[in-house]
Scaffold this motif. Structure first.
Motif: not given
Length: 248
Positions: A146, A149-150, A152, A158-160, A162, A172, A174, A195, A210
């Motif tokens: 991870v 985080l932002s 959503g 929203k979990v981003e 890679t 990336p 999400s 994802p 996640t």
């Protein structure tokens, strides 16, 4: 008629003096209470304390205040992240609580509220500490982590994420995640879906990345987490409590 006017003037003057005395007394009490809370909670700064209701002096005479509002900035709560994640403390940007039916002693060294309700805000950067921010193997030759985080929208986070597949780092991706409060002290983040990393993944393995939890303990007076949702700059948490001990 003249005597009546004199009585009215005296009444107005006495009423004004009472109001002034009442406001002076409430200001003193607010400052005293703020100092006590700062000392008992080990705060770096002095909290904002506002004693509601008028007149204050009659509440004091009864030994109980109707409502007391408290605001604390940058509160360091004790925290324990998910397995393998950092614990220690978590910073609450703003903690605001309204205490109802506050009983106290004469020197404000002890005060307990019948009930309390309020709000707390935790930034995404702080919450990210509980996530798997280090590469974690989710399949042979595949790692994921991870990275952000932002908000959503619609109360979701929203979990981003890679991923690296056979040594190649992918762009990336999400997922939207639901956030809930469990047991009055734990923030739980769970992905609504998995994802798409371009490889077959076992759900249990990818969810170790996640999905995560963050405990938040040690709030003033034993206040507990109640509800939570994602907001623009972090998660917005409602808090509540009963028989909340403010000081003493």
């Amino acid at each position: 008629m003249r005597a009546l006017r004199i009585i009215l003037v005296v009444t107005v003057i006495l009423g004004g003096l009472f109001v002034i005395a009442d406001r002076v007394a409430v200001g003193f009490a607010e400052n005293k209470a703020a100092d006590r809370i700062r000392s008992s909670e080990g705060l770096a700064g002095t909290p904002d304390v506002s004693i509601e209701g008028f007149p204050f002096l009659t509440q004091v005479a009864g030994g109980e205040l109707d409502d007391v509002k408290i605001g604390i900035k940058d509160y360091e709560a004790s925290a324990e992240g998910a397995k393998g994640a950092a614990g220690g403390t978590i910073r609450i940007d703003a903690l605001n609580a309204e205490m109802h039916g506050v009983r106290f002693n004469g020197d404000y060294s002890s005060a307990t509220a019948n009930s309390a309700s309020g709000s707390a805000t935790v930034s995404y950067a702080e919450l990210l500490k509980a996530a798997k921010a280090q590469p974690t193997e989710v399949a042979p030759a595949v790692t994921a982590q991870v990275v952000g985080l932002s908000d959503g929208g619609n109360g979701k986070i929203k979990v981003e994420i890679t991923a690296t597949v056979l040594g190649k780092k992918l762009r990336p991706v999400s997922v939207l995640s639901s956030v809930t409060v469990v047991g009055g002290n734990t923030v739980k983040v769970r992905a609504d879906g998995l994802p798409k990393l371009g490889v077959d993944l076992v759900e249990g393995r990818i969810r170790t990345v996640t999905d995560f939890e963050q405990k938040i303990d040690g709030l003033p007076g034993g206040i507990k987490l109640d509800r939570i949702e994602a907001a623009a700059n972090g998660v917005a948490i409602s808090v509540k409590g009963s028989d909340v001990k403010l000081v003493g």
